[in-house]
Design an enzyme around this catalytic site. Structure first.
Site, PDB file in Angstrom:
ATOM      1  N   CYS A   1       0.822  -1.212   0.000  1.00  0.00           N
ATOM      2  CA  CYS A   1       0.000   0.000   0.000  1.00  0.00           C
ATOM      3  C   CYS A   1       0.855   1.261   0.000  1.00  0.00           C
ATOM      4  O   CYS A   1       0.639   2.161  -0.803  1.00  0.00           O
ATOM      5  CB  CYS A   1      -0.945   0.000   1.195  1.00  0.00           C
ATOM      6  SG  CYS A   1      -1.984   1.484   1.273  1.00  0.00           S
TER       7      CYS A   1
ATOM      8  N   CYS B   1      -1.672   1.663  -2.983  1.00  0.00           N
ATOM      9  CA  CYS B   1      -2.726   2.680  -2.910  1.00  0.00           C
ATOM     10  C   CYS B   1      -2.207   4.084  -2.644  1.00  0.00           C
ATOM     11  O   CYS B   1      -2.779   5.052  -3.163  1.00  0.00           O
ATOM     12  CB  CYS B   1      -3.771   2.278  -1.872  1.00  0.00           C
ATOM     13  SG  CYS B   1      -3.103   1.608  -0.340  1.00  0.00           S
TER      14      CYS B   1
ATOM     15  N   LYS C   1      -0.316   5.381  -5.856  1.00  0.00           N
ATOM     16  CA  LYS C   1      -1.326   5.405  -6.925  1.00  0.00           C
ATOM     17  C   LYS C   1      -2.267   6.583  -6.752  1.00  0.00           C
ATOM     18  O   LYS C   1      -2.621   7.252  -7.731  1.00  0.00           O
ATOM     19  CB  LYS C   1      -2.085   4.086  -6.946  1.00  0.00           C
ATOM     20  CG  LYS C   1      -3.210   4.021  -7.972  1.00  0.00           C
ATOM     21  CD  LYS C   1      -3.645   2.606  -8.231  1.00  0.00           C
ATOM     22  CE  LYS C   1      -3.991   1.852  -6.965  1.00  0.00           C
ATOM     23  NZ  LYS C   1      -5.127   2.462  -6.224  1.00  0.00           N
TER      24      LYS C   1
ATOM     25  N   TYR D   1      -9.758  -3.329 -10.038  1.00  0.00           N
ATOM     26  CA  TYR D   1      -9.388  -2.026  -9.486  1.00  0.00           C
ATOM     27  C   TYR D   1      -8.147  -1.446 -10.175  1.00  0.00           C
ATOM     28  O   TYR D   1      -8.149  -0.311 -10.647  1.00  0.00           O
ATOM     29  CB  TYR D   1      -9.023  -2.144  -8.005  1.00  0.00           C
ATOM     30  CG  TYR D   1     -10.087  -2.416  -7.003  1.00  0.00           C
ATOM     31  CD1 TYR D   1     -10.481  -1.432  -6.100  1.00  0.00           C
ATOM     32  CD2 TYR D   1     -10.671  -3.667  -6.882  1.00  0.00           C
ATOM     33  CE1 TYR D   1     -11.418  -1.677  -5.118  1.00  0.00           C
ATOM     34  CE2 TYR D   1     -11.621  -3.927  -5.911  1.00  0.00           C
ATOM     35  CZ  TYR D   1     -11.996  -2.935  -5.024  1.00  0.00           C
ATOM     36  OH  TYR D   1     -12.924  -3.192  -4.061  1.00  0.00           O
TER      37      TYR D   1
ATOM     38  N   GLU E   1      -7.981   1.790 -12.758  1.00  0.00           N
ATOM     39  CA  GLU E   1      -7.370   2.976 -12.156  1.00  0.00           C
ATOM     40  C   GLU E   1      -6.186   3.451 -12.980  1.00  0.00           C
ATOM     41  O   GLU E   1      -6.045   4.651 -13.255  1.00  0.00           O
ATOM     42  CB  GLU E   1      -6.957   2.681 -10.714  1.00  0.00           C
ATOM     43  CG  GLU E   1      -8.146   2.604  -9.764  1.00  0.00           C
ATOM     44  CD  GLU E   1      -7.768   2.201  -8.354  1.00  0.00           C
ATOM     45  OE1 GLU E   1      -8.544   2.510  -7.437  1.00  0.00           O
ATOM     46  OE2 GLU E   1      -6.707   1.570  -8.166  1.00  0.00           O
TER      47      GLU E   1
ATOM     48  N   HIS F   1     -27.298  21.326   1.523  1.00  0.00           N
ATOM     49  CA  HIS F   1     -27.483  21.886   0.186  1.00  0.00           C
ATOM     50  C   HIS F   1     -26.606  23.116  -0.015  1.00  0.00           C
ATOM     51  O   HIS F   1     -26.455  23.923   0.906  1.00  0.00           O
ATOM     52  CB  HIS F   1     -28.962  22.269   0.017  1.00  0.00           C
ATOM     53  CG  HIS F   1     -29.282  22.828  -1.319  1.00  0.00           C
ATOM     54  ND1 HIS F   1     -29.402  22.047  -2.450  1.00  0.00           N
ATOM     55  CD2 HIS F   1     -29.504  24.112  -1.730  1.00  0.00           C
ATOM     56  CE1 HIS F   1     -29.704  22.805  -3.483  1.00  0.00           C
ATOM     57  NE2 HIS F   1     -29.760  24.067  -3.072  1.00  0.00           N
TER      58      HIS F   1
ATOM     59  N   GLU G   1     -26.328  15.191  -0.867  1.00  0.00           N
ATOM     60  CA  GLU G   1     -27.712  15.366  -0.430  1.00  0.00           C
ATOM     61  C   GLU G   1     -28.676  14.480  -1.219  1.00  0.00           C
ATOM     62  O   GLU G   1     -29.775  14.181  -0.752  1.00  0.00           O
ATOM     63  CB  GLU G   1     -28.135  16.824  -0.550  1.00  0.00           C
ATOM     64  CG  GLU G   1     -28.310  17.325  -1.978  1.00  0.00           C
ATOM     65  CD  GLU G   1     -28.792  18.768  -2.028  1.00  0.00           C
ATOM     66  OE1 GLU G   1     -29.867  19.045  -1.460  1.00  0.00           O
ATOM     67  OE2 GLU G   1     -28.088  19.604  -2.623  1.00  0.00           O
TER      68      GLU G   1
END
Length: 455
Positions: A43, A48, A51, A179, A183, A437, A442
């Site tokens: 990782c 990750c 990346k 993934y 990616e 908002h 939302e």
């Protein structure tokens, strides 16, 4: 009790192993950890974290382009790959030092060496030294799967090597549909590289909700990525600085780089598992119970090497639970049933809970709520990309079984939705929540109209 060198010996200095070592040491255990490469594991070093840094880099082109719709003008923007990689390397080195320093601060002995089992309570280091431990934890993670036995396979790089490229290619062929493949296809396309994605199935991201899969493929194609589905490589031949890629369907491609991202496999080769009697599965994964105990008392395993849920936060959770159970005398089992996950393409997608297809397969009668809209910023920037949000709800109990988002900040939105699902939220709870908002998130609390498939 026979004296041993350590209470705990950890093989593997990635996220799961480091967390387990630190927590166990915090309980007063005498701990050592061995890592043959760099602390931080996949990782931090080549997964990750770097990346995501490349993902950020790939999105700045959109920012420069979209800014014009908001009144901004600037000079010609240029990109330098070597600057990005040098800065990435500097950050990874910083994180690696932090990982090792945190271990040492807890009193953990850190060893930069390979270790393998030579018995239920003993390991051998690469220099021949033998070490005994009451408990051994294997946390060696996974490694990229190679493309296969085709002519010229040696010309194909993996996700390990892609972070070390000296120069940015002008053209790339990315193989895979998970993934990592989507990616990197998105990253390179965002950096201006002519990108082709080759996948042996009809859609990317097997196991994800079908609406997310379809929506992402539409978005990737809209960003200029060439999608070759139900296709595979049969050979790669070098021609000067370029490569000719032969396809199963009879066609061919010319490219500057071929990246294989067809999956990962547990890193268990050469660990001496057989000598210790540790049972493994068909892919080499270590078989464990709900407490991460292997088939041999005193030997445990966490993370991708067990092939349960191959995500960094899961490895961390498993490592922590292991230490709590064995050294904190507080048995903890990790629940793998509700894990949020994100795919950092552009646009990104994130999901938690059951897909529509998985929920139906389990026998749920469903109510579906979906919204598809242009994010507010796109209305002025002129970008046509749309956001998708979907809730999968059990009709009988009104419980929200799954939340799926495709669009900007999907990961940030789903992380908080995951808290609601973990608490067993009903659709009525979403409805009763005041909307923030204007925001994309939302939409999840304003969905009212049930979606029904076309007749």
């Amino acid at each position: 009790m026979t004296a041993t060198d350590y209470d705990l010996f950890v093989i593997g200095g990635g996220s799961g192993g480091v967390r387990a070592a630190r927590i166990a040491a915090g309980y007063g255990a005498k701990v050592a950890i061995a890592e043959e490469d760099r602390y931080g594991g996949t990782c931090v070093i080549r997964g990750c974290v770097p990346k995501k840094l490349l993902v950020y880099a790939s999105r700045y082109g959109d920012e420069f382009e979209d800014a014009r719709g908001f009144g901004w003008t600037s000079g010609l923007a240029t990109f330098d790959w070597r600057t990005l990689i040098a800065n990435k390397d500097r950050e990874i080195a910083r994180l690696e030092q932090i990982y090792e320093s945190n271990l040492k601060a807890k009193g953990v002995v850190t060893l930069k060496t390979r270790a393998e089992l030579i018995g239920p309570g003993a390991v051998k280091l690469s220099d021949g030294q033998r070490i005994t431990a009451r408990t051994i934890l294997i946390a060696t993670g996974g490694r990229p799967s190679r493309y296969g036995d085709i002519p010229g396979a040696n010309h194909i790089i993996t996700s390990n090597e892609v972070f070390e490229l000296e120069d940015l290619p002008k053209r790339i062929v990315v193989c895979g549909g998970g993934y990592i493949a989507v990616e990197f296809a998105s990253i390179f396309a965002g950096l201006g590289v002519e990108t082709t994605l080759v996948h042996r199935r009809d859609k990317v991201l097997r196991g994800f909700d079908e609406d997310l899969r379809d929506g992402l493929m539409e978005a990737l194609a809209g960003r200029g990525i060439r999608l070759l589905m139900n296709e595979a490589l049969t050979g790669v031949a070098r021609d000067g600085a370029a490569y000719h890629v032969a396809l199963r369907g009879g066609g061919s491609l010319e490219t500057d780089l071929v990246l294989s991202a067809i999956g990962r496999e547990p890193a268990t080769k050469g660990l001496g598992l057989d000598s210790a009697g540790v049972r493994t599965g068909a892919k080499g994964e270590i078989i464990v119970d709900s407490f991460s105990q292997t088939t041999v008392p005193g030997i445990f395993a966490v993370g991708d090497v067990t092939d349960r849920a191959n995500l960094t936060p899961v490895a961390i959770r498993e490592g922590h639970a292991f230490a709590d159970t064995v050294f904190g005398k507080r048995p903890v089992q990790v629940d793998h049933s509700l894990i949020p996950t994100a795919v950092f393409t552009t646009p990104e997608l994130a999901t938690v809970g059951l897909s529509e297809e998985a929920a139906r397969a389990l026998g749920h009668e469903l109510d579906l709520y979906k919204a598809r809209f242009r994010p507010m910023r796109n209305t002025i920037s002129g970008r046509n990309e749309r956001t998708l949000m979907k809730l999968v709800v059990d009709r009988g109990t009104d419980r929200v079984l799954g939340c799926h988002v495709l669009g900007p900040d999907a990961a940030e939105i789903v992380q908080m939705a995951a808290v609601a699902l973990q608490l067993g939220a009903r659709k009525a709870d979403f409805d009763a929540t005041v909307a923030l908002h204007p925001s994309a998130g939302e939409e999840l609390v304003t969905l009212r109209e049930k979606w029904a498939p076309p007749a």
